[in-house]
Design a protein around this motif. Structure first.
Motif, mmCIF file in Angstrom:
data_model
loop_
_atom_site.group_PDB
_atom_site.id
_atom_site.type_symbol
_atom_site.label_atom_id
_atom_site.label_comp_id
_atom_site.label_asym_id
_atom_site.label_seq_id
_atom_site.Cartn_x
_atom_site.Cartn_y
_atom_site.Cartn_z
ATOM 1 N N GLY A 89 -13.046 -8.302 9.229
ATOM 2 C CA GLY A 89 -13.689 -7.153 8.605
ATOM 3 C C GLY A 89 -12.691 -6.112 8.136
ATOM 4 O O GLY A 89 -12.887 -4.905 8.324
ATOM 5 N N TRP A 90 -11.619 -6.574 7.516
ATOM 6 C CA TRP A 90 -10.520 -5.685 7.147
ATOM 7 C C TRP A 90 -10.621 -5.113 5.734
ATOM 8 O O TRP A 90 -9.729 -4.354 5.326
ATOM 9 C CB TRP A 90 -9.188 -6.445 7.253
ATOM 10 N N GLU A 91 -11.639 -5.458 4.977
ATOM 11 C CA GLU A 91 -11.666 -5.060 3.567
ATOM 12 C C GLU A 91 -11.399 -3.564 3.372
ATOM 13 O O GLU A 91 -10.600 -3.171 2.519
ATOM 14 C CB GLU A 91 -13.019 -5.424 2.930
ATOM 15 N N HIS A 92 -12.061 -2.729 4.153
ATOM 16 C CA HIS A 92 -11.926 -1.279 3.973
ATOM 17 C C HIS A 92 -10.699 -0.708 4.685
ATOM 18 O O HIS A 92 -10.343 0.455 4.475
ATOM 19 C CB HIS A 92 -13.183 -0.570 4.491
ATOM 20 N N LEU A 93 -10.034 -1.521 5.528
ATOM 21 C CA LEU A 93 -8.888 -1.024 6.285
ATOM 22 C C LEU A 93 -7.548 -1.329 5.623
ATOM 23 O O LEU A 93 -6.569 -0.603 5.831
ATOM 24 C CB LEU A 93 -8.881 -1.636 7.693
ATOM 25 N N LEU A 94 -7.483 -2.388 4.839
ATOM 26 C CA LEU A 94 -6.199 -2.834 4.304
ATOM 27 C C LEU A 94 -5.483 -1.781 3.455
ATOM 28 O O LEU A 94 -4.251 -1.694 3.510
ATOM 29 C CB LEU A 94 -6.386 -4.129 3.516
ATOM 30 N N PRO A 95 -6.185 -0.961 2.671
ATOM 31 C CA PRO A 95 -5.458 0.086 1.940
ATOM 32 C C PRO A 95 -4.762 1.085 2.865
ATOM 33 O O PRO A 95 -3.832 1.784 2.443
ATOM 34 C CB PRO A 95 -6.562 0.771 1.121
ATOM 35 N N LEU A 96 -5.191 1.133 4.139
ATOM 36 C CA LEU A 96 -4.600 2.061 5.112
ATOM 37 C C LEU A 96 -3.674 1.340 6.093
ATOM 38 O O LEU A 96 -3.290 1.904 7.118
ATOM 39 C CB LEU A 96 -5.712 2.757 5.904
ATOM 40 N N ALA A 97 -3.299 0.118 5.772
ATOM 41 C CA ALA A 97 -2.555 -0.720 6.713
ATOM 42 C C ALA A 97 -1.264 -0.076 7.195
ATOM 43 O O ALA A 97 -0.860 -0.259 8.348
ATOM 44 C CB ALA A 97 -2.255 -2.076 6.075
ATOM 45 N N ALA A 98 -0.599 0.684 6.331
ATOM 46 C CA ALA A 98 0.688 1.283 6.704
ATOM 47 C C ALA A 98 0.542 2.296 7.833
ATOM 48 O O ALA A 98 1.520 2.597 8.529
ATOM 49 C CB ALA A 98 1.328 1.945 5.486
ATOM 50 N N ASN A 99 -0.656 2.808 8.040
ATOM 51 C CA ASN A 99 -0.868 3.854 9.048
ATOM 52 C C ASN A 99 -1.598 3.351 10.291
ATOM 53 O O ASN A 99 -1.962 4.152 11.154
ATOM 54 C CB ASN A 99 -1.675 5.007 8.434
ATOM 55 N N ILE A 100 -1.819 2.046 10.388
ATOM 56 C CA ILE A 100 -2.578 1.488 11.510
ATOM 57 C C ILE A 100 -1.770 0.367 12.147
ATOM 58 O O ILE A 100 -1.162 -0.456 11.456
ATOM 59 C CB ILE A 100 -3.945 0.948 11.035
ATOM 60 N N ASP A 101 -1.763 0.324 13.472
ATOM 61 C CA ASP A 101 -1.048 -0.715 14.215
ATOM 62 C C ASP A 101 -1.875 -1.998 14.206
ATOM 63 O O ASP A 101 -2.982 -2.045 14.746
ATOM 64 C CB ASP A 101 -0.812 -0.249 15.656
ATOM 65 N N VAL A 102 -1.324 -3.040 13.601
ATOM 66 C CA VAL A 102 -2.067 -4.290 13.485
ATOM 67 C C VAL A 102 -2.348 -4.916 14.846
ATOM 68 O O VAL A 102 -3.405 -5.520 15.061
ATOM 69 C CB VAL A 102 -1.314 -5.290 12.580
ATOM 70 N N LEU A 103 -1.430 -4.776 15.802
ATOM 71 C CA LEU A 103 -1.654 -5.364 17.122
ATOM 72 C C LEU A 103 -2.841 -4.712 17.825
ATOM 73 O O LEU A 103 -3.606 -5.380 18.524
ATOM 74 C CB LEU A 103 -0.394 -5.243 17.982
ATOM 75 N N GLU A 104 -2.996 -3.410 17.616
ATOM 76 C CA GLU A 104 -4.146 -2.724 18.203
ATOM 77 C C GLU A 104 -5.442 -3.200 17.561
ATOM 78 O O GLU A 104 -6.455 -3.386 18.242
ATOM 79 C CB GLU A 104 -3.999 -1.211 18.038
ATOM 80 N N LYS A 105 -5.415 -3.398 16.240
ATOM 81 C CA LYS A 105 -6.615 -3.869 15.556
ATOM 82 C C LYS A 105 -6.988 -5.284 16.008
ATOM 83 O O LYS A 105 -8.157 -5.584 16.233
ATOM 84 C CB LYS A 105 -6.408 -3.849 14.043
ATOM 85 N N GLY A 128 0.807 -1.218 0.000
ATOM 86 C CA GLY A 128 0.000 0.000 0.000
ATOM 87 C C GLY A 128 0.836 1.261 0.000
ATOM 88 O O GLY A 128 0.343 2.344 -0.358
ATOM 89 N N ALA A 129 2.108 1.152 0.409
ATOM 90 C CA ALA A 129 2.982 2.321 0.418
ATOM 91 C C ALA A 129 3.219 2.857 -0.992
ATOM 92 O O ALA A 129 3.659 3.990 -1.167
ATOM 93 C CB ALA A 129 4.315 1.968 1.078
ATOM 94 N N ARG A 130 2.901 2.057 -2.010
ATOM 95 C CA ARG A 130 3.055 2.512 -3.390
ATOM 96 C C ARG A 130 1.950 3.487 -3.793
ATOM 97 O O ARG A 130 2.046 4.154 -4.817
ATOM 98 C CB ARG A 130 3.022 1.314 -4.339
ATOM 99 N N GLY A 131 0.886 3.534 -2.993
ATOM 100 C CA GLY A 131 -0.184 4.475 -3.272
ATOM 101 C C GLY A 131 -1.419 3.861 -3.884
ATOM 102 O O GLY A 131 -2.459 4.504 -3.972
ATOM 103 N N ASP A 132 -1.339 2.608 -4.313
ATOM 104 C CA ASP A 132 -2.490 1.938 -4.909
ATOM 105 C C ASP A 132 -2.992 0.839 -3.972
ATOM 106 O O ASP A 132 -2.244 0.312 -3.158
ATOM 107 C CB ASP A 132 -2.117 1.308 -6.258
ATOM 108 N N ALA A 133 -4.263 0.505 -4.113
ATOM 109 C CA ALA A 133 -4.815 -0.615 -3.348
ATOM 110 C C ALA A 133 -4.290 -1.906 -3.965
ATOM 111 O O ALA A 133 -4.610 -2.217 -5.118
ATOM 112 C CB ALA A 133 -6.334 -0.584 -3.385
#
Length: 214
Positions: A168-184, A138-143
């Motif tokens: 229920g990660w479908e809408h979150l995965l494009p933002l994965a670089a900015n979210i802590d997976v352990l918290e999720k 996702g860091a490349r900018g595309d989903a």
């Protein structure tokens, strides 16, 4: 019948009071068998008795147990490609060689318990690895397409689909670089011992071992 002395005292009577050729043990077995069996079965109270766990445990046990907790937390929080928190990695991080053997379980009981408690399940590791792959792509900018995340993460396609659907990660995965997976994962009630989505428990999926649900 002779007086009920200690077995050692009774043995001495064989020489002191019994005729030659009479075995005191045989005599007791015939005339007072119950007492003889109870006496022989009683636990010893001398120096041959087992030492307590407090005496057998290493003085370093508590310190090593705390070290295991620290190492496990560091492995989970480490940046870059995730590594699974395994028993082998936790034991290798100790300053001395400790193995999961009966002798070491007596000497390092807390340490080995913390190793067991901190071991990461395969499903929890898959979820972390999949999230990491989406973050990198996702860091490349595309989903990124799922197949690319599957290849990069090493998580099997069906396992990846099961994790994404369950969490229920479908809408979150494009933002994965900015979210802590352990918290999720923690927020979803998923611990390091997670044994996977209920519909897939007990099934071998992921990598070359996957198989479809029936």
């Amino acid at each position: 019948m002779i007086a009920r002395l200690s077995f050692q005292s009774a043995r001495s009577l064989q020489v002191a009071q019994f005729p030659v050729g009479v075995n005191i043990t045989s005599w007791l077995y015939e005339h007072d068998r119950k007492w003889l069996i109870e006496t022989l079965s009683a636990p010893t109270t001398d120096g041959a008795s087992r030492r307590s766990s407090a005496e057998t445990a290493s003085p370093d046990d508590e310190r090593f147990a705390a070290h295991v907790d620290t190492v496990a937390a560091e492995l989970l929080a480490r940046s870059g490609k995730p590594q699974q928190v395994t028993k082998e990695r936790l034991l290798a991080a100790l300053p001395v060689s400790v193995a999961d053997t009966p002798r070491h379980r007596e000497r390092y009981p807390r340490t080995l318990k913390r190793v067991t408690d901190n071991r990461e399940s395969t499903w929890h590791f898959r979820a972390r690895r999949l999230w990491w792959a989406y973050a990198v792509l996702g860091a490349r900018g595309d989903a990124p397409p799922m197949i690319e995340a599957v290849v990069l993460s090493g998580v099997g396609l069906y396992a990846a689909q099961a994790i994404i659907e369950y969490c229920g990660w479908e809408h979150l995965l494009p933002l994965a670089a900015n979210i802590d997976v352990l918290e999720k994962l923690s927020g979803a009630g998923i611990t390091i011992k997670w044994d996977g989505p209920p519909a897939w428990r007990g099934q071998a999926i992921g990598g070359r071992a996957y198989r479809r649900r029936k």
